[in-house]
Design a protein around this motif. Structure first.
Motif, PDB file in Angstrom:
ATOM      1  N   PRO A 248      45.003  56.779  54.929  1.00 47.44           N
ATOM      2  CA  PRO A 248      45.257  56.985  53.568  1.00 47.44           C
ATOM      3  C   PRO A 248      44.531  58.297  53.065  1.00 47.44           C
ATOM      4  O   PRO A 248      43.538  58.629  53.492  1.00 47.44           O
ATOM      5  N   LEU A 249      45.467  58.758  51.998  1.00 46.13           N
ATOM      6  CA  LEU A 249      44.523  59.950  51.252  1.00 46.13           C
ATOM      7  C   LEU A 249      44.189  59.334  49.881  1.00 46.13           C
ATOM      8  O   LEU A 249      45.081  58.657  49.504  1.00 46.13           O
ATOM      9  N   THR A 250      43.163  59.796  49.439  1.00 44.20           N
ATOM     10  CA  THR A 250      42.851  59.570  47.863  1.00 44.20           C
ATOM     11  C   THR A 250      42.776  60.802  47.185  1.00 44.20           C
ATOM     12  O   THR A 250      42.087  61.639  47.705  1.00 44.20           O
ATOM     13  N   GLY A 251      43.208  60.817  45.917  1.00 42.91           N
ATOM     14  CA  GLY A 251      42.703  62.100  45.157  1.00 42.91           C
ATOM     15  C   GLY A 251      41.914  61.775  43.889  1.00 42.91           C
ATOM     16  O   GLY A 251      41.782  62.571  42.899  1.00 42.91           O
ATOM     17  N   THR A 252      41.031  60.764  44.179  1.00 42.87           N
ATOM     18  CA  THR A 252      40.303  60.483  42.863  1.00 42.87           C
ATOM     19  C   THR A 252      39.301  61.552  42.402  1.00 42.87           C
ATOM     20  O   THR A 252      38.876  62.282  43.405  1.00 42.87           O
ATOM     21  N   THR A 253      39.024  61.313  41.120  1.00 43.26           N
ATOM     22  CA  THR A 253      38.133  62.417  40.596  1.00 43.26           C
ATOM     23  C   THR A 253      37.023  61.602  40.222  1.00 43.26           C
ATOM     24  O   THR A 253      36.058  62.523  39.346  1.00 43.26           O
ATOM     25  N   ASN A 254      36.677  60.725  40.507  1.00 41.14           N
ATOM     26  CA  ASN A 254      35.590  59.793  39.785  1.00 41.14           C
ATOM     27  C   ASN A 254      34.728  59.423  41.112  1.00 41.14           C
ATOM     28  O   ASN A 254      35.213  58.736  42.044  1.00 41.14           O
ATOM     29  N   GLU A 255      33.588  59.483  40.747  1.00 41.12           N
ATOM     30  CA  GLU A 255      32.345  59.225  41.918  1.00 41.12           C
ATOM     31  C   GLU A 255      32.413  57.764  42.274  1.00 41.12           C
ATOM     32  O   GLU A 255      32.320  57.518  43.593  1.00 41.12           O
ATOM     33  N   GLN A 256      32.383  56.863  41.540  1.00 44.13           N
ATOM     34  CA  GLN A 256      32.403  55.482  41.957  1.00 44.13           C
ATOM     35  C   GLN A 256      33.733  55.147  42.591  1.00 44.13           C
ATOM     36  O   GLN A 256      33.554  54.508  43.383  1.00 44.13           O
ATOM     37  N   HIS A 257      34.688  55.730  42.049  1.00 43.14           N
ATOM     38  CA  HIS A 257      35.930  55.504  42.705  1.00 43.14           C
ATOM     39  C   HIS A 257      36.077  55.867  44.143  1.00 43.14           C
ATOM     40  O   HIS A 257      36.677  55.367  45.097  1.00 43.14           O
ATOM     41  N   MET A 258      35.286  57.013  44.521  1.00 38.13           N
ATOM     42  CA  MET A 258      35.198  57.691  45.901  1.00 38.13           C
ATOM     43  C   MET A 258      34.561  56.764  46.579  1.00 38.13           C
ATOM     44  O   MET A 258      34.703  56.401  47.775  1.00 38.13           O
ATOM     45  N   LYS A 259      33.268  56.040  46.136  1.00 41.04           N
ATOM     46  CA  LYS A 259      32.643  55.128  46.872  1.00 41.04           C
ATOM     47  C   LYS A 259      33.437  53.824  47.012  1.00 41.04           C
ATOM     48  O   LYS A 259      33.543  53.138  48.227  1.00 41.04           O
ATOM     49  N   ASP A 260      34.310  53.316  46.009  1.00 38.80           N
ATOM     50  CA  ASP A 260      34.971  52.262  46.170  1.00 38.80           C
ATOM     51  C   ASP A 260      36.036  52.362  47.385  1.00 38.80           C
ATOM     52  O   ASP A 260      36.356  51.613  48.043  1.00 38.80           O
ATOM     53  N   ASP A 261      36.697  53.564  47.203  1.00 38.54           N
ATOM     54  CA  ASP A 261      37.634  53.800  48.330  1.00 38.54           C
ATOM     55  C   ASP A 261      37.133  53.778  49.573  1.00 38.54           C
ATOM     56  O   ASP A 261      37.810  53.066  50.507  1.00 38.54           O
ATOM     57  N   LEU A 262      35.994  54.423  49.828  1.00 38.12           N
ATOM     58  CA  LEU A 262      35.429  54.382  51.249  1.00 38.12           C
ATOM     59  C   LEU A 262      34.692  53.076  51.568  1.00 38.12           C
ATOM     60  O   LEU A 262      34.887  52.808  52.858  1.00 38.12           O
TER      61      LEU A 262
END
Ligand SMILES: NC(=O)c1ccc[n+]([C@@H]2O[C@H](COP(=O)([O-])OP(=O)(O)OC[C@H]3O[C@@H](n4cnc5c(N)ncnc54)[C@H](OP(=O)(O)O)[C@@H]3O)[C@@H](O)[C@H]2O)c1
Length: 281
Positions: free
Chosen positions: A246-260
């Motif tokens: 998957p790719l994510t294009g999040t711009t939010n630090e917490q979302h980056m962590k949630d995605d990983l």
């Protein structure tokens, strides 16, 4: 979950950070994404949607902090004239071979690197079949692969028949495909089937934005509640479990962590995967 290894034996990190539409925030967000744990970055030499040079700026800042080039997987794209505005990274009047050369060299400069990990054809010239122009571009990309300037070549925005034709005709068939992934199309089932047979790694984008109905589905909410995650994380985990990158294009630090976190935090049962696979079809 199996490691993602291409048929020519290149390991690709299982989750990729996408840099489209970040504009002047690109450098900051790429740096943040790597600091948050992403090691694979997707961009394109196409100023309409991407700021490849600002991805390069982030890479310089990261290098200063000790992040080694070899620890990152850098993927960028060749975009033909029809997908560009007037700011092409090549001479529009040049032949396609020269256009690919100029775009590749410009990407290398933007990203401050001798080699790319993955070089992707942004899309065939038309939605139907492969044209001579597509074959010429692919042949030029194959040369970069053969010369060891990129470890992987791939294609994006491709239909199943086009992918099959490319696999049949190419001297070097693609190692990766990058497509928008719609649940209503069986999560791009036809293309994924070809990828499976050919040993191609499938990268899915717009997994969240293209599948809002799935994100609202009560079954997904039930699964999320049970595994202690949110519905977006369930979709990313589902993607991983069916063998997708998957790719994510999040711009939010917490979302980056949630995605990983979906890489390690929870698992879906076979039953969950089957349920999600059938939603929206
Ligand atoms: N080959 C192509 O033609 C092509 C086309 C499109 C995209 N791409 C690539 O794919 C990348 C990703 O694009 P995309 O369309 O999948 O994603 P996207 O539209 O860039 O972003 C995904 C959306 O999901 C949200 N999101 C992500 N994780 C979240 C979380 N944990 N919680 C809440 N919201 C979350 C983001 O919001 P927040 O920012 O608020 O987190 C954003 O609105 C692009 O950057 C690009 O590299 C390639």
């Amino acid at each position: 979950m199996d490691r993602l290894v291409t048929y020519n034996n290149v390991e690709i990190p299982p989750f990729m950070y996408g840099t489209a539409w970040k504009k002047d925030q690109t450098a900051r967000l790429v740096e943040l994404a790597v600091d948050s744990g992403f090691t694979a970055i997707d961009t394109a030499n196409q100023l309409i949607h991407y700021q490849e040079a600002l991805v390069g700026e982030a890479l310089l800042a990261l290098a200063k902090k000790g992040v080694k080039r070899e620890s990152l997987f850098l993927q960028t794209k060749f975009t033909s004239v029809s997908g560009q505005d007037h700011r092409t990274p090549y001479d529009q009047s040049a032949d396609l071979h020269t256009q690919v050369q100029q775009s590749f060299e410009s990407s290398r400069k933007h990203l401050h690197t001798d080699y790319l990990d993955s070089y992707v054809l942004h899309g065939p010239h038309s939605r139907w079949g492969l044209s001579q122009a597509d074959c010429d571009v692919w042949a030029a990309m194959e040369e970069y692969y053969q010369a060891g300037k990129t470890t992987v070549i791939g294609i994006s925005n491709v239909q199943a028949d086009q992918l099959q034709e490319l696999c049949d005709k190419a001297s070097v068939k693609p190692m990766i495909v990058q497509n928008r992934c719609y649940a209503v199309m069986g999560w791009d089932k036809e293309v994924r089937e070809i990828c499976k047979v050919q040993g191609i790694i499938y990268q899915g984008f717009s997994l969240l934005t293209a599948n809002q109905d799935v994100l609202r589905d009560p079954q997904v909410w039930d699964i999320a509640k049970r595994v202690g995650a949110n519905p977006l994380q369930v979709i990313f985990r589902f993607a991983l479990q069916i063998g997708m990158l998957p790719l994510t294009g999040t711009t939010n630090e917490q979302h980056m962590k949630d995605d990983l976190a979906v890489l390690t935090q929870f698992e879906l049962s076979t039953d969950d995967v089957q349920k999600i696979e059938s939603i929206g079809i």
